[in-house]
Design an enzyme around this catalytic site. Structure first.
Site, PDB file in Angstrom:
ATOM      1  N   ASP A   8     -60.825 -84.463 -21.500  1.00 56.10           N
ATOM      2  CA  ASP A   8     -61.223 -83.139 -21.974  1.00 56.10           C
ATOM      3  C   ASP A   8     -61.504 -83.227 -23.471  1.00 56.10           C
ATOM      4  OD1 ASP A   8     -61.583 -80.442 -22.295  1.00 56.10           O
ATOM      5  OD2 ASP A   8     -59.478 -79.909 -22.022  1.00 56.10           O
ATOM      6  N   GLU A 103     -65.529 -81.815 -19.763  1.00 49.71           N
ATOM      7  CA  GLU A 103     -64.304 -82.086 -19.020  1.00 49.71           C
ATOM      8  C   GLU A 103     -64.658 -82.798 -17.723  1.00 49.71           C
ATOM      9  OE1 GLU A 103     -60.914 -79.264 -17.247  1.00 49.71           O
ATOM     10  OE2 GLU A 103     -62.216 -78.316 -18.702  1.00 49.71           O
TER      11      GLU A 103
HETATM   12 MG   LIG Z   1     -62.257 -79.066 -23.834  1.00 57.66          MG
END
Ligand SMILES: [Mg+2]
Length: 248
Positions: A8, A103
């Protein structure tokens, strides 16, 4: 046992803006369209200290942080950075499942190349991404299914790596608020809370029969995730509609 990594990017849209306009660094910045019903898409960590968060109405954000610098989104720049980041992922595996521009899940059980350790590959990815994107950082979680590394990547943000060993998962899940489990939406979470079920530990007190009687098929899912059981495969097909949810 599978080796799954969740990666992420940190404050992705805002980090791209800071990269391209260094004068913004160290400031409270939010990326948002201007308009009466606009919401914050991403905020810098400085802005988050004032309670400015993703999905917060821009008016509220400006009330909380009057000196907030608001920058209009540049989706093309984010897509370009996203493609570079995903290119890094694909050097190690074709089993990449993007959840949004910034992500993704990676199945590194049998990587194409690199060290035979998902943790070391995750570290390599965390070094390669800033090197190729002009300094954008990513956080990663490493574990044996999809739910655990997703929790892990959020635990040491920004620029962090968290490995969740299966034997440590129980303690982590026990403390997790029910609304933070994947597959438990706000309505179900509220219903659980009315039953006195606040955390994963509380959820584990309920038998499979109790859960399925009350929640049907979803009850069986809840029984499994309360025990860290998540068999969902990493799905690399790119026909998903969820990609680009940050476009809001
Ligand atoms: Mg993020």
């Amino acid at each position: 046992m599978r080796k799954i990594v969740h990666v992420d990017a940190d404050a992705f849209f805002a980090s791209v803006e800071l990269r391209d306009n260094p004068a913004l660094r160290g400031q409270a910045v939010a990326v948002a369209y201007h308009g009466p019903r606009s919401v914050v898409t991403t905020a810098t960590y400085e802005a988050r200290q004032y309670g400015v968060r993703n999905a917060l109405p821009l008016r509220t954000a400006l009330a909380r942080c009057p000196h907030l610098i608001v920058v209009e989104p540049r989706m093309d720049a984010y897509r370009e950075a996203s493609e570079i980041i995903q290119g890094v992922f694909r050097e190690f595996t074709d089993l990449v499942e993007p959840l949004s521009l910034d992500e993704a899940y990676l199945d590194l059980t049998e990587p194409k190349q690199g060290p035979p350790s998902a943790t070391r590959i995750a570290q390599e990815i965390r070094h390669l991404v800033p090197a190729r994107t002009g300094g954008l950082t990513v956080s990663a979680g490493v574990s044996v299914n999809k739910m655990l590394p997703k929790l892990g990547s959020g635990m040491n943000k920004p620029d962090g790596l968290t490995v969740i060993l299966p034997e440590k998962a129980d303690a982590l899940i026990a403390k997790l608020p029910v609304e933070d489990f994947f597959g438990i939406g706000p309505v179900t979470a509220a219903r659980l809370q009315r039953m006195g079920v606040q955390t994963g530990a509380d959820l584990r007190q309920l038998s499979l029969a109790e859960l399925t009687t009350t929640f049907g098929v979803q009850g069986a899912h809840m029984y499994a995730i309360a025990r860290g059981q998540d068999d969902r495969p990493v799905d690399p097909s790119d026909d998903r509609k969820s990609v680009g949810t940050e476009d809001t």
